[in-house]
Design an enzyme around this catalytic site. Structure first.
Site: not given
Length: 327
Positions: A13, A53, A86-87
């Site tokens: 992101t 990710s 971040t995932d």
């Protein structure tokens, strides 16, 4: 000369913008991310990939870990920062933590708001991550996650919010430090048992699956994973580590067939421990499943897959991973 920080960018992101075809897509090159952050520390940017990710595989994460370890060993580099989606940041960071040489520090960061947002959190997170990587107080902490002014140990960091800037938490442990303005405050050093060598990951990667437990779970998912060739299973059990009757039955069969099983909890905090009989955690332990302490399922999977890659024999793999449980 001040500290020299190498920044590896991978997408996520933090490097995304709205796309003409709809949705948000990775599009911002690494050097633009760092330029926008306006760090006061000497940095050098190397773009590793431009990916969301959620598209990463364990193989890609191992490639990234190899690049990071090479940077850590470069005598011209004083610290390393990795920008990442971040995932799955917690998986990449924990995998790296298991593979990092002793005495190393690598700081992961990302963003919850894309690069075109007027109040995007990416630039600040990069500045904070660079400050942590450059600070002598952070030496030897292993892999860290720095976002929203907090610094988390990779072992405990988990994505706790889908969209808010305070994306990560360390349930039951708390952050290891904070960034306040230009100052980095480290509260404590996380325990890091002896890990694994990157060279041990060179062979075929074992299949390791996560199976959730819920009312009416009849074990069909456990059986399907075993049939698909899983060499390891992580059971996301109820409460302190309790299965349903169907899951318990299939776990007994899997362990008898040489599949290594780790037990975690679907609860956000607290360790798993065999407390209950009559089909509960005590029976799982008697069947040969190993309780994973406070590790949650995503990290237990990373640890088990890493141990099985290093040691194909289940007993040896367990000997390597047990020191990482119960911390």
């Amino acid at each position: 000369m001040g500290p020299r920080i190498r920044i590896l960018t991978t997408g996520g992101t933090i490097a995304s913008r709205p796309a003409p075809e709809g949705g948000v897509s990775v599009a911002v090159p690494g050097h633009r991310l760092v330029t926008a952050a306006e760090t006061a520390v000497t940095t050098e940017v190397r773009e590793v990939m431009l990916e969301h990710s959620f598209n990463l595989t364990r193989a890609r994460m191992l490639e990234l870990a190899g690049r990071i370890v090479a940077e850590v060993r470069d005598p011209e580099v004083d610290g390393v920062v990795v920008t990442h989606g971040t995932d799955t940041m917690e998986e990449s960071a924990y995998l790296l933590d298991l593979l990092l040489p002793p005495g190393s520090t690598v700081v992961f960061t990302g963003a919850q708001r894309h690069a075109a947002e007027p109040d995007g959190d990416g630039p600040r997170n990069i500045r904070d991550a660079v400050r942590v990587a450059a600070d002598p107080a952070a030496r030897g902490l292993g892999a860290l996650v720095a976002m929203a002014g907090l610094v988390h140990a990779a072992r405990h960091a988990t994505k706790a919010d889908t969209l808010a800037p305070e994306a990560f938490a360390s349930p039951g442990h708390g952050p290891v430090g904070r960034v306040s303005g230009d100052r980095v405050r480290i509260a404590f050093h996380p325990v890091r048992p002896a890990g694994f060598d990157l060279a041990e990951m060179a062979g075929p990667q074992p299949r390791v699956d996560i199976v959730p437990v819920h009312p009416d779970a009849d074990g069909v998912q456990v059986a399907a994973c075993a049939a698909a060739g899983a060499r390891g299973l992580v059971v996301e059990a109820l409460g302190a580590g309790n299965p349903t009757p169907g899951v318990l039955r299939e776990i007994r069969s899997c362990v008898a067939d040489g599949v290594t099983v780790l037990v975690t909890s679907r609860c956000a905090r607290g360790p798993v421990t065999p407390v209950y009989g009559a089909g509960g955690g005590v029976d799982l332990a008697e069947a040969g499943a190993v309780f994973a302490g406070s590790l949650r399922a995503p990290k237990a999977r990373v640890l088990l897959a890493t141990a099985l890659a290093a040691e194909p024999r289940p007993d040896r793999a367990l000997a390597r991973l047990v020191p990482h449980l119960g911390l």
